[in-house]
Motif scaffolding. Structure first.
Motif, PDB file in Angstrom:
ATOM      1  N   GLY A   1       0.822  -1.193   0.000  1.00 49.69           N
ATOM      2  CA  GLY A   1       0.000   0.000   0.000  1.00 49.69           C
ATOM      3  C   GLY A   1       0.857   1.245   0.000  1.00 49.69           C
ATOM      4  O   GLY A   1       2.012   1.212   0.416  1.00 49.69           O
ATOM      5  N   LYS A   2       0.273   2.336  -0.461  1.00 48.69           N
ATOM      6  CA  LYS A   2       0.979   3.616  -0.464  1.00 48.69           C
ATOM      7  C   LYS A   2       1.158   4.150   0.953  1.00 48.69           C
ATOM      8  O   LYS A   2       2.094   4.883   1.231  1.00 48.69           O
ATOM      9  CB  LYS A   2       0.236   4.631  -1.327  1.00 48.69           C
ATOM     10  CG  LYS A   2       0.245   4.284  -2.790  1.00 48.69           C
ATOM     11  CD  LYS A   2      -0.569   5.258  -3.611  1.00 48.69           C
ATOM     12  CE  LYS A   2      -0.621   4.791  -5.054  1.00 48.69           C
ATOM     13  NZ  LYS A   2      -1.624   5.481  -5.826  1.00 48.69           N
ATOM     14  N   THR A   3       0.224   3.778   1.843  1.00 48.12           N
ATOM     15  CA  THR A   3       0.311   4.164   3.254  1.00 48.12           C
ATOM     16  C   THR A   3       0.260   2.891   4.085  1.00 48.12           C
ATOM     17  O   THR A   3      -0.138   1.825   3.593  1.00 48.12           O
ATOM     18  CB  THR A   3      -0.870   5.070   3.664  1.00 48.12           C
ATOM     19  OG1 THR A   3      -2.080   4.305   3.533  1.00 48.12           O
ATOM     20  CG2 THR A   3      -0.950   6.329   2.802  1.00 48.12           C
TER      21      THR A   3
ATOM     22  N   LEU B   1      -9.901   1.998   7.753  1.00 44.77           N
ATOM     23  CA  LEU B   1      -9.206   2.077   9.036  1.00 44.77           C
ATOM     24  C   LEU B   1      -8.314   3.291   9.113  1.00 44.77           C
ATOM     25  O   LEU B   1      -7.922   3.872   8.101  1.00 44.77           O
ATOM     26  CB  LEU B   1      -8.446   0.793   9.363  1.00 44.77           C
ATOM     27  CG  LEU B   1      -7.247   0.355   8.531  1.00 44.77           C
ATOM     28  CD1 LEU B   1      -5.984   1.087   8.916  1.00 44.77           C
ATOM     29  CD2 LEU B   1      -7.035  -1.127   8.752  1.00 44.77           C
ATOM     30  N   GLU B   2      -8.031   3.649  10.358  1.00 45.81           N
ATOM     31  CA  GLU B   2      -7.166   4.788  10.642  1.00 45.81           C
ATOM     32  C   GLU B   2      -6.252   4.408  11.789  1.00 45.81           C
ATOM     33  O   GLU B   2      -6.690   3.785  12.763  1.00 45.81           O
ATOM     34  CB  GLU B   2      -8.022   6.000  11.013  1.00 45.81           C
ATOM     35  CG  GLU B   2      -7.234   7.277  11.157  1.00 45.81           C
ATOM     36  CD  GLU B   2      -8.116   8.490  11.388  1.00 45.81           C
ATOM     37  OE1 GLU B   2      -7.565   9.595  11.365  1.00 45.81           O
ATOM     38  OE2 GLU B   2      -9.337   8.335  11.610  1.00 45.81           O
TER      39      GLU B   2
ATOM     40  N   LEU C   1       7.035  -6.165   7.968  1.00 49.55           N
ATOM     41  CA  LEU C   1       6.270  -4.934   7.759  1.00 49.55           C
ATOM     42  C   LEU C   1       7.298  -3.833   7.619  1.00 49.55           C
ATOM     43  O   LEU C   1       8.033  -3.536   8.570  1.00 49.55           O
ATOM     44  CB  LEU C   1       5.318  -4.637   8.921  1.00 49.55           C
ATOM     45  CG  LEU C   1       4.501  -3.345   8.765  1.00 49.55           C
ATOM     46  CD1 LEU C   1       3.601  -3.400   7.535  1.00 49.55           C
ATOM     47  CD2 LEU C   1       3.692  -3.071  10.016  1.00 49.55           C
ATOM     48  N   LYS C   2       7.395  -3.279   6.424  1.00 46.74           N
ATOM     49  CA  LYS C   2       8.433  -2.277   6.183  1.00 46.74           C
ATOM     50  C   LYS C   2       7.994  -1.279   5.135  1.00 46.74           C
ATOM     51  O   LYS C   2       7.148  -1.568   4.296  1.00 46.74           O
ATOM     52  CB  LYS C   2       9.733  -2.953   5.736  1.00 46.74           C
ATOM     53  CG  LYS C   2       9.614  -3.698   4.407  1.00 46.74           C
ATOM     54  CD  LYS C   2      10.901  -4.399   4.048  1.00 46.74           C
ATOM     55  CE  LYS C   2      10.736  -5.185   2.745  1.00 46.74           C
ATOM     56  NZ  LYS C   2      11.946  -5.898   2.381  1.00 46.74           N
ATOM     57  N   ARG C   3       8.609  -0.109   5.242  1.00 49.67           N
ATOM     58  CA  ARG C   3       8.417   0.922   4.225  1.00 49.67           C
ATOM     59  C   ARG C   3       9.573   0.794   3.254  1.00 49.67           C
ATOM     60  O   ARG C   3      10.742   0.779   3.658  1.00 49.67           O
ATOM     61  CB  ARG C   3       8.388   2.301   4.870  1.00 49.67           C
ATOM     62  CG  ARG C   3       8.061   3.367   3.879  1.00 49.67           C
ATOM     63  CD  ARG C   3       8.005   4.727   4.525  1.00 49.67           C
ATOM     64  NE  ARG C   3       7.661   5.666   3.498  1.00 49.67           N
ATOM     65  CZ  ARG C   3       6.888   6.702   3.673  1.00 49.67           C
ATOM     66  NH1 ARG C   3       6.385   6.939   4.859  1.00 49.67           N
ATOM     67  NH2 ARG C   3       6.613   7.495   2.683  1.00 49.67           N
TER      68      ARG C   3
ATOM     69  N   ILE D   1       5.111  -2.598   2.640  1.00 53.48           N
ATOM     70  CA  ILE D   1       5.016  -4.014   2.298  1.00 53.48           C
ATOM     71  C   ILE D   1       4.822  -4.800   3.589  1.00 53.48           C
ATOM     72  O   ILE D   1       5.510  -4.551   4.584  1.00 53.48           O
ATOM     73  CB  ILE D   1       6.293  -4.509   1.595  1.00 53.48           C
ATOM     74  CG1 ILE D   1       6.503  -3.772   0.276  1.00 53.48           C
ATOM     75  CG2 ILE D   1       6.266  -6.022   1.395  1.00 53.48           C
ATOM     76  CD1 ILE D   1       7.846  -4.015  -0.355  1.00 53.48           C
ATOM     77  N   ALA D   2       3.878  -5.738   3.554  1.00 51.25           N
ATOM     78  CA  ALA D   2       3.675  -6.665   4.676  1.00 51.25           C
ATOM     79  C   ALA D   2       3.691  -8.090   4.133  1.00 51.25           C
ATOM     80  O   ALA D   2       3.106  -8.349   3.081  1.00 51.25           O
ATOM     81  CB  ALA D   2       2.355  -6.378   5.380  1.00 51.25           C
TER      82      ALA D   2
END
Length: 136
Positions: A18-20, A84-85, A121-123, A129-130
């Protein structure tokens, strides 16, 4: 939707992007639902909400996915859409779906739990990416 199944001996894994971080979590949740049934047959007519607090994003991801599994196991709720937030250590989620109906929904895998085994789980550059392995 940005997720795909990862081949794992004896279990099943997902890679979500995802982008975020929120979009990555949503895609991981939708990927989980797609392991359970064909989500294109799910109607988003009912809403379920929950929140959770965890120390790390990794813990939050595993807890989030395990809550989706719990909602399915305990209440028969299967989602089609997720909003979700994440604010600090708290995740607030709204699930949109319906009760699983064996006559309408194809049953795929019996997913028991999201695990920490080889959890990623990383940026990376401009996206998240997860990679998650589920007990089946």
């Amino acid at each position: 939707m940005s997720y795909r199944v990862i081949d794992v001996a004896g279990d099943v894994g997902l890679r979500a992007e995802g982008k975020t971080v929120e979009e990555c979590f949503v895609n991981a949740g939708l990927g989980l639902y797609s392991l359970i049934t064909d989500i294109s047959l799910v109607t988003a007519g009912e809403k379920r909400e929950f929140s959770l607090t965890e120390e790390t994003l990794e813990d939050m991801l595993v807890s989030f996915l395990n809550e989706l599994i719990f909602q399915f196991d305990a209440y028969g709720f299967i989602g089609r859409d997720i909003k979700l937030e994440i604010k600090g250590n708290t995740l607030e989620a709204a699930l949109f779906g319906e009760h699983f109906n064996a006559e309408k929904h194809e049953r795929k895998l019996l997913v028991k739990a999201a695990t920490y085994h080889n959890l990623v789980l990383k940026r990376e550059n401009s996206h998240w990416i997860a990679e998650i392995i589920f007990d089946i």
